[in-house]
Every structure is written in structure tokens, then in C-alpha cells.
Design a protein around this motif. Structure first.
Motif, PDB file in Angstrom:
ATOM      1  N   LYS A 102      -8.884   4.014  -1.993  1.00  0.00           N
ATOM      2  CA  LYS A 102      -8.334   3.386  -3.194  1.00  0.00           C
ATOM      3  C   LYS A 102      -9.088   3.759  -4.464  1.00  0.00           C
ATOM      4  O   LYS A 102      -8.473   4.120  -5.483  1.00  0.00           O
ATOM      5  N   SER A 137       0.816  -1.207   0.000  1.00  0.00           N
ATOM      6  CA  SER A 137       0.000   0.000   0.000  1.00  0.00           C
ATOM      7  C   SER A 137       0.851   1.259   0.000  1.00  0.00           C
ATOM      8  O   SER A 137       0.642   2.176  -0.799  1.00  0.00           O
ATOM      9  N   ARG A 163      -3.966  -1.884  -1.041  1.00  0.00           N
ATOM     10  CA  ARG A 163      -5.085  -2.323  -0.227  1.00  0.00           C
ATOM     11  C   ARG A 163      -5.872  -1.119   0.245  1.00  0.00           C
ATOM     12  O   ARG A 163      -5.297  -0.072   0.533  1.00  0.00           O
TER      13      ARG A 163
END
Length: 418
Positions: A302, A238, A413
Motif C-alpha cells: 500500500k 482493496s 487494505r
């Protein structure tokens, strides 16, 4: 720097949250507006100064000012985060403003292009210190609940001011000349920003320790700077996805800063029109962050990051395809919206996953990679423009931006539970 976290901060009278800290938060918003204005004052007119006053022809030579700015800012970001953790935020902020003081005078009276490059070294170092600390201080004050909103407001203030200053200096240059008049604004920006930082801004490091004391495993050992660097840059899926997206975001911004004035000028736009177009993108970027940062608190990080990178790519492609003021403005608006979807969300995502006590150091590493994008974008765009033409360079950056969104889609993630 302490090797472990102490829960004793929880006994202090400090409070987390935007409502509890609205006075200091609002003050830092104003300070960051002056930080952004320092960059905006040269955004629309420095390429014209390079061509008209210093007779530079090669795009790579002209864009060297963005390269030195980006490298100076990136390296300073890295140390600003660590110094903020070790010595406090306010002292770093004040030093940043002191380093900014020579910039407007160098831009006014530079006898050669090398002096312009020197001014941008000072500007990059100053931006690395001042913008980094205002980001870190707002994260400290906001706490975990409204982190996206806090970053949205912070980046709104900075980039709205970038756009406003670009518009103002473009207008001044069109009516009174390229130098020195547009840079008088910079003297005022430095004076006001420095006075506010010295006299009114308060230290916020205690808020980060308070938040750490309220989180699970408050006694966790502080990682080494080397560990933080490699986790943020490569190892953590991430954090490394966030870092590459930040780099590409500023890569396309470096290209836009350096090449768009040539694209617009080549299509017959006047200096005033170029100033307006140069202002649209950061202004839209700034205003939209008021909404996108808070939106990421509600729907997650995201999706906004992926979609934002793709909207940026679309905006850049439109500017490469078309050659009228209306289409250029449309592309600039899309580029601003896409950047607004990405910019505060990346910072908020880091705040989601990093322990508050070493968060400033992690933010410093992220901002190192992000602002190195200025230098990479300007260098890449300048070289490709010289070899294959300006439009080819614009297309290449559009493709890289789209690919960056793909990487985030597959590797990052979601960091925010919704």
C-alpha cells in the motif's frame, strides 16, 4: 473449466519458486521484452508521422491511435485472463504473437491514418494476449514468497524494452526517415517472440493448481466471471482501489505517450531529443521495477502504491511547469520512478488476495480497467488540449494522478504481511 479445485496437483513433480523455475522464468522475461519492444517502436515517432505525413492538426484526432490501442488491449485483457484459466497460458501467448505479425507492415506502408488506427487495434489485441499471459505465467511460477520480485522483473523487461525501442526508432527516424526504416525492427521482434513462444515456452497452469492445493480451503467453488468482475471493479475495497489506481496510472501514460512529444516539440526540442525524452520515462520505469517489486515483498504494497502515484503527479507537474531539456528529463525520471513503485506492486497485491485458480481471471479484469486508462487518458488529454491547450491537459492529468493516490490511502487494505 473446473468448478472446484483438486488437491491432486500437489502430487505432481511441479515446484513453486523462482529458483526452482529459473529457466522458464528467464525465458518469459526475454519474451516479455519483445512484447514491450512492439509498443516502444512507435512511441516516439507516431505523433510526428501524424503531423508530417498525414497532416493531422487536432490533438484528439492524432491521439486516436492510443484510444483504439487502449480499448483493444483492455477488452482483450479481460478475455485473456479467463481463457488462460480455461484453456492454458501458452496457447493464448502464441495467438497473441500471430495477431502481432501484421503490425509492423501496416505501420510501414499505411496509405492513410485509418490504416495506422487498424495497426493499433492489432497491436492492442496482441499486447492484451501476450503481456497478460507472461504476467500470469510468472505469477504461476514464482509462488507466494517472491511475487513482487517476479512482477518487478517482468515489468522491468517489458518497459526497459519499450524505452530501448523508442530510443532506437527515434534515432533511426532522425537519420533515415519516419517510414519505413524504424519499423523493420518490429518484424524481428515478432519473429523472435513467436518462435520462442512456440518452441521453448512451457505451460504453467499446473503451477497455479499446485499453489491452490497448498492454500487453505482448496475446495472452494470458483466464482462466476460476473462475480469476479464486480468484486474486482467495485465491491472489494482493496481490489477496486487497485483497479482505479491501475486505470489512472495508464491514463497518465496515455497522456504522456500522446502529448509529451508535442510539449517537447513546442519547446524547441529536436526529433532526436524527443526520442531521448520519450525513452527516459519507460527506461527508468523498467529498471527501477527490479528493486520496487522486491521492496514491496519486504515493506508491503500500500505505501509504495500511494507514494508512487504522488511521485508520478510531481513528475508530470514539473514537465508542465518547465521548458528545458534538463527539466523535462527530470520530470520523466520522476514519472518513471513513481510508475515503477506502482506497476508491479499492484499486480503483486492482486496475487496476495485472490485464489490462484481464478487469479488469471481477476488479473484479466484488473488489466481491463488498467489499460482502458490508455484510451481514457488519450481521449481526455486530446479533448482538453484542443479546447484549452496542451499544458492545461498535462495539469489536469497531474491532479487526477494525485487524487488516485489519496483514494488508495483511504480505501485499500495492506495485502502483504511484513
Amino acid at each position: 473449466m473446473p468448478k472446484s479445485l483438486s488437491p491432486s496437483f500437489a502430487a505432481s513433480d511441479l515446484r513453486l519458486g523462482l529458483r526452482a523455475n529459473w529457466r522458464q522464468f528467464s525465458l518469459l522475461v526475454v519474451v516479455n521484452a519483445f512484447v514491450g519492444a512492439m509498443v516502444g517502436m512507435e512511441r516516439s515517432i507516431l505523433p510526428a508521422i501524424a503531423e508530417q505525413e498525414f497532416k493531422l492538426v487536432a490533438h484528439s484526432a492524432i491521439l486516436a491511435f492510443i484510444v483504439v490501442f487502449g480499448v483493444a488491449k483492455a477488452c482483450t485483457n479481460y478475455f485473456a485472463g479467463r481463457f488462460s484459466d480455461a484453456y492454458g497460458r501458452k496457447v493464448v501467448l502464441v495467438i497473441g504473437w500471430l495477431i502481432a505479425a501484421p503490425v509492423p507492415f501496416l505501420l510501414m506502408w499505411a496509405p492513410s491514418w485509418n490504416w495506422i488506427l487498424l495497426a493499433n487495434v492489432f497491436l492492442g489485441v496482441s499486447q492484451g494476449l501476450t503481456w497478460s499471459t507472461t504476467v500470469i505465467m510468472k505469477i504461476d511460477l514464482a509462488g507466494p514468497k517472491n511475487r513482487g520480485m517476479a512482477m518487478g522483473v517482468n515489468e522491468f523487461a517489458g518497459y526497459f524494452a519499450v524505452g530501448a525501442a523508442a530510443l532506437a526508432t527515434g534515432w533511426i527516424a532522425a537519420n533515415y526517415g519516419l517510414r519505413p526504416q524504424p519499423f523493420y525492427l518490429g518484424v524481428a521482434f515478432v519473429m523472435i517472440g513467436l518462435l520462442l513462444s512456440v518452441l521453448v515456452v512451457r505451460e504453467t497452469r499446473g503451477h497455479s493448481h499446485l499453489e491452490a492445493a497448498m492454500t487453505p480451503s482448496p475446495g472452494a467453488a470458483v466464482p462466476s466471471q460476473r462475480t469476479i468482475f464486480w468484486q474486482t471493479s467495485v465491491r472489494d475495497p482493496s481490489l477496486s482501489s487497485i483497479s482505479q489506481a491501475g486505470l489512472v496510472n495508464n491514463l497518465n501514460d496515455g497522456m504522456a505517450w500522446g502529448l509529451f512529444p508535442f510539449v517537447f516539440g513546442g519547446a524547441g526540442m529536436t526529433l532526436a531529443q524527443i526520442g531521448t525524452l520519450a525513452a527516459i520515462y519507460p527506461t527508468v520505469w523498467g529498471v527501477c521495477q527490479l528493486f520496487t517489486g522486491a521492496l514491496s515483498d519486504r515493506i508491503g504494497r500500500k505505501g509504495l502504491i500511494v507514494a508512487g502515484m504522488w511521485v508520478q503527479a510531481l513528475g508530470i507537474a514539473i514537465i508542465a511547469l518547465r521548458s528545458s531539456f534538463a527539466w523535462y528529463a527530470t520530470g520523466a525520471v520522476l514519472l518513471g520512478i513513481g510508475t515503477a513503485m506502482v506497476y508491479p506492486t499492484l499486480l503483486a497485491a492482486i496475487g496476495d488476495v485472490v485464489n490462484p485458480v481464478w487469479r488469471a481471471s481477476t488479473v484479466g479484469v484488473y488489466r481491463f480497467w488498467r489499460d482502458l486508462g490508455y484510451a481514457i487518458g488519450a481521449l481526455l488529454a486530446g479533448l482538453v488540449a484542443d479546447l484549452y491547450g496542451v499544458i492545461s491537459a498535462v495539469w489536469l492529468v497531474a491532479a487526477i494522478t494525485f487524487l488516485s493516490g489519496v483514494i488508495v490511502a483511504f480505501r485499500m487494505r495492506e495485502s502483504r504481511s511484513t
